[in-house]
Structures are given as structure tokens and as C-alpha cells.
Design a protein around this motif. Sequence first.
Motif, PDB file in Angstrom:
ATOM      1  N   ALA A   6      16.408  13.247 -19.493  1.00 35.31           N
ATOM      2  CA  ALA A   6      16.675  13.218 -20.931  1.00 35.31           C
ATOM      3  C   ALA A   6      18.168  13.293 -21.256  1.00 35.31           C
ATOM      4  O   ALA A   6      18.613  12.704 -22.244  1.00 35.31           O
ATOM      5  N   SER A   7      18.944  13.972 -20.453  1.00 33.96           N
ATOM      6  CA  SER A   7      20.372  14.166 -20.756  1.00 33.96           C
ATOM      7  C   SER A   7      21.129  12.854 -20.943  1.00 33.96           C
ATOM      8  O   SER A   7      21.879  12.711 -21.922  1.00 33.96           O
ATOM      9  N   PRO A   8      20.973  11.860 -20.053  1.00 33.74           N
ATOM     10  CA  PRO A   8      21.683  10.593 -20.288  1.00 33.74           C
ATOM     11  C   PRO A   8      21.249   9.894 -21.581  1.00 33.74           C
ATOM     12  O   PRO A   8      22.054   9.219 -22.218  1.00 33.74           O
ATOM     13  N   VAL A   9      19.992  10.073 -21.977  1.00 31.68           N
ATOM     14  CA  VAL A   9      19.512   9.466 -23.214  1.00 31.68           C
ATOM     15  C   VAL A   9      20.172  10.147 -24.418  1.00 31.68           C
ATOM     16  O   VAL A   9      20.611   9.487 -25.357  1.00 31.68           O
ATOM     17  N   VAL A  10      20.272  11.468 -24.374  1.00 26.64           N
ATOM     18  CA  VAL A  10      20.931  12.206 -25.459  1.00 26.64           C
ATOM     19  C   VAL A  10      22.395  11.766 -25.571  1.00 26.64           C
ATOM     20  O   VAL A  10      22.894  11.526 -26.677  1.00 26.64           O
ATOM     21  N   ILE A  11      23.065  11.641 -24.446  1.00 32.29           N
ATOM     22  CA  ILE A  11      24.468  11.199 -24.458  1.00 32.29           C
ATOM     23  C   ILE A  11      24.573   9.782 -25.022  1.00 32.29           C
ATOM     24  O   ILE A  11      25.467   9.492 -25.825  1.00 32.29           O
ATOM     25  N   SER A  12      23.656   8.911 -24.654  1.00 34.25           N
ATOM     26  CA  SER A  12      23.653   7.545 -25.183  1.00 34.25           C
ATOM     27  C   SER A  12      23.424   7.539 -26.698  1.00 34.25           C
ATOM     28  O   SER A  12      24.062   6.766 -27.424  1.00 34.25           O
ATOM     29  N   LEU A  13      22.518   8.382 -27.165  1.00 29.22           N
ATOM     30  CA  LEU A  13      22.287   8.498 -28.606  1.00 29.22           C
ATOM     31  C   LEU A  13      23.569   8.896 -29.330  1.00 29.22           C
ATOM     32  O   LEU A  13      23.948   8.281 -30.327  1.00 29.22           O
ATOM     33  N   ALA A  14      24.224   9.934 -28.821  1.00 27.04           N
ATOM     34  CA  ALA A  14      25.453  10.429 -29.458  1.00 27.04           C
ATOM     35  C   ALA A  14      26.545   9.355 -29.437  1.00 27.04           C
ATOM     36  O   ALA A  14      27.202   9.119 -30.459  1.00 27.04           O
ATOM     37  N   ASN A  61      21.178  -2.768 -43.892  1.00 24.38           N
ATOM     38  CA  ASN A  61      22.498  -3.193 -43.416  1.00 24.38           C
ATOM     39  C   ASN A  61      22.728  -2.853 -41.950  1.00 24.38           C
ATOM     40  O   ASN A  61      23.523  -3.506 -41.286  1.00 24.38           O
ATOM     41  N   GLU A  62      22.075  -1.827 -41.467  1.00 26.15           N
ATOM     42  CA  GLU A  62      22.302  -1.337 -40.102  1.00 26.15           C
ATOM     43  C   GLU A  62      21.033  -1.403 -39.264  1.00 26.15           C
ATOM     44  O   GLU A  62      20.745  -0.511 -38.473  1.00 26.15           O
ATOM     45  N   GLY A  63      20.283  -2.486 -39.416  1.00 20.73           N
ATOM     46  CA  GLY A  63      19.011  -2.631 -38.706  1.00 20.73           C
ATOM     47  C   GLY A  63      19.131  -2.529 -37.198  1.00 20.73           C
ATOM     48  O   GLY A  63      18.315  -1.876 -36.547  1.00 20.73           O
ATOM     49  N   GLN A  64      20.144  -3.171 -36.626  1.00 16.65           N
ATOM     50  CA  GLN A  64      20.311  -3.126 -35.168  1.00 16.65           C
ATOM     51  C   GLN A  64      20.624  -1.715 -34.692  1.00 16.65           C
ATOM     52  O   GLN A  64      20.112  -1.265 -33.661  1.00 16.65           O
ATOM     53  N   LEU A  65      21.433  -0.988 -35.441  1.00 18.18           N
ATOM     54  CA  LEU A  65      21.731   0.408 -35.090  1.00 18.18           C
ATOM     55  C   LEU A  65      20.449   1.220 -35.060  1.00 18.18           C
ATOM     56  O   LEU A  65      20.182   1.945 -34.091  1.00 18.18           O
ATOM     57  N   PHE A  66      19.635   1.117 -36.117  1.00 14.53           N
ATOM     58  CA  PHE A  66      18.395   1.887 -36.160  1.00 14.53           C
ATOM     59  C   PHE A  66      17.425   1.458 -35.066  1.00 14.53           C
ATOM     60  O   PHE A  66      16.750   2.306 -34.475  1.00 14.53           O
ATOM     61  N   ASP A  67      17.365   0.183 -34.757  1.00 13.63           N
ATOM     62  CA  ASP A  67      16.524  -0.272 -33.643  1.00 13.63           C
ATOM     63  C   ASP A  67      16.969   0.388 -32.343  1.00 13.63           C
ATOM     64  O   ASP A  67      16.135   0.893 -31.572  1.00 13.63           O
ATOM     65  N   ASN A  68      18.277   0.391 -32.084  1.00 13.98           N
ATOM     66  CA  ASN A  68      18.808   0.984 -30.850  1.00 13.98           C
ATOM     67  C   ASN A  68      18.551   2.483 -30.791  1.00 13.98           C
ATOM     68  O   ASN A  68      18.096   3.009 -29.761  1.00 13.98           O
ATOM     69  N   LEU A  69      18.837   3.189 -31.891  1.00 14.92           N
ATOM     70  CA  LEU A  69      18.627   4.634 -31.919  1.00 14.92           C
ATOM     71  C   LEU A  69      17.144   4.970 -31.788  1.00 14.92           C
ATOM     72  O   LEU A  69      16.773   5.900 -31.065  1.00 14.92           O
ATOM     73  N   ASN A  70      16.285   4.209 -32.462  1.00 12.14           N
ATOM     74  CA  ASN A  70      14.845   4.463 -32.372  1.00 12.14           C
ATOM     75  C   ASN A  70      14.325   4.229 -30.953  1.00 12.14           C
ATOM     76  O   ASN A  70      13.479   4.989 -30.468  1.00 12.14           O
ATOM     77  N   ASP A  71      14.827   3.199 -30.285  1.00 14.17           N
ATOM     78  CA  ASP A  71      14.417   2.964 -28.890  1.00 14.17           C
ATOM     79  C   ASP A  71      14.818   4.140 -28.002  1.00 14.17           C
ATOM     80  O   ASP A  71      14.028   4.604 -27.170  1.00 14.17           O
ATOM     81  N   LEU A  72      16.029   4.633 -28.192  1.00 13.23           N
ATOM     82  CA  LEU A  72      16.484   5.791 -27.406  1.00 13.23           C
ATOM     83  C   LEU A  72      15.683   7.042 -27.775  1.00 13.23           C
ATOM     84  O   LEU A  72      15.319   7.838 -26.899  1.00 13.23           O
ATOM     85  N   GLN A  75      12.414   6.893 -26.054  1.00  7.69           N
ATOM     86  CA  GLN A  75      12.583   7.229 -24.634  1.00  7.69           C
ATOM     87  C   GLN A  75      12.650   8.749 -24.460  1.00  7.69           C
ATOM     88  O   GLN A  75      12.014   9.308 -23.560  1.00  7.69           O
ATOM     89  N   LEU A  76      13.408   9.398 -25.324  1.00 12.97           N
ATOM     90  CA  LEU A  76      13.555  10.851 -25.253  1.00 12.97           C
ATOM     91  C   LEU A  76      12.204  11.535 -25.462  1.00 12.97           C
ATOM     92  O   LEU A  76      11.846  12.459 -24.736  1.00 12.97           O
ATOM     93  N   TRP A  77      11.448  11.066 -26.439  1.00 10.74           N
ATOM     94  CA  TRP A  77      10.126  11.620 -26.729  1.00 10.74           C
ATOM     95  C   TRP A  77       9.213  11.492 -25.517  1.00 10.74           C
ATOM     96  O   TRP A  77       8.434  12.388 -25.209  1.00 10.74           O
ATOM     97  N   ASN A  78       9.325  10.380 -24.809  1.00 14.21           N
ATOM     98  CA  ASN A  78       8.464  10.138 -23.646  1.00 14.21           C
ATOM     99  C   ASN A  78       8.834  10.962 -22.419  1.00 14.21           C
ATOM    100  O   ASN A  78       8.071  11.015 -21.464  1.00 14.21           O
ATOM    101  N   PHE A  79       9.994  11.612 -22.426  1.00 11.72           N
ATOM    102  CA  PHE A  79      10.366  12.453 -21.292  1.00 11.72           C
ATOM    103  C   PHE A  79       9.540  13.732 -21.205  1.00 11.72           C
ATOM    104  O   PHE A  79       9.493  14.365 -20.162  1.00 11.72           O
ATOM    105  N   GLU A  80       8.883  14.104 -22.284  1.00 15.95           N
ATOM    106  CA  GLU A  80       8.001  15.272 -22.242  1.00 15.95           C
ATOM    107  C   GLU A  80       6.610  14.796 -21.876  1.00 15.95           C
ATOM    108  O   GLU A  80       5.984  14.045 -22.627  1.00 15.95           O
ATOM    109  N   SER A  81       6.116  15.209 -20.726  1.00 20.93           N
ATOM    110  CA  SER A  81       4.802  14.761 -20.258  1.00 20.93           C
ATOM    111  C   SER A  81       3.650  15.575 -20.858  1.00 20.93           C
ATOM    112  O   SER A  81       2.533  15.076 -20.943  1.00 20.93           O
ATOM    113  N   ASP A  82       3.918  16.796 -21.277  1.00 21.27           N
ATOM    114  CA  ASP A  82       2.886  17.651 -21.856  1.00 21.27           C
ATOM    115  C   ASP A  82       2.776  17.358 -23.360  1.00 21.27           C
ATOM    116  O   ASP A  82       3.695  17.677 -24.118  1.00 21.27           O
TER     117      ASP A  82
END
Length: 127
Positions: A6-14, A61-72, A75-82
Amino acid sequence: MNFDGASPVVISLAKEFIAAMQRINPLWERAYWRFVCADNQYGSNASYSASSGVTLISTLNEGQLFDNLNDLGRQLWNFESDPSRKFCVCLLVVSSDFDYEIKFEQHDKNKWRITKLDGNSGLPEGL
């Protein structure tokens, strides 16, 4: 949560959000991205503060930004298996001096709402 993954995903989000803010308004001070996620549904909204006030970031106006952030975010949400430990809301707060903080909520899907409706400020509620 698998923090090693999850850490690299958080860094990518930021990084993605800070880079976008530098482009959107070079005079920004703090920005807020709120991501809501469930099994088959997810989405986000965002705002930022500057000396001139708080502005909501347009998803049109920022559709691509929101698409990218939502994808990340997904991914972060899926790192929790429980399933009982998955978050329902994630809030990313970034500042123009490149600091960032991420918060998670597991139960209250209304936590940290970002809106200007009904006289709200556009800042995350309760932050």
C-alpha cells in the motif's frame, strides 16, 4: 492492510495530487481528496484552499485526474484482504510544501464530506 504494497500507492496518490494542484492553481496551500469505496461502487471529490478561499475541483475539467486518483484509491482499497477491515472512506490531505497525510474510515461513509451545499465551506467536514 498490506502496508508494504500500500505504501507505494499512497505515495503515488500524493505525488499525482500535488502535481495536479501545482498545475490547477500555483497559489494553492492545502488540498483535500475524498474517496468513497464499496464493493461495486466508488468515486471521489476534492477541494483546495488558497488565500482567496476554498474551491471545489471540477470533475468535468479534471476528469483524467479523478480517473487516475480513483484507480489508485481502488488499488489501495484492494490491499486489505479482510472485508471487515476495508475502509469505506479515505481522505488525502496534501500541502504546497509537499507534506501529506492519509486517513481511513471503516464505518461512517459520510465522514469528511466535501461540499459547499447548505452553507458548508468546501473543506472536509470535521477535519
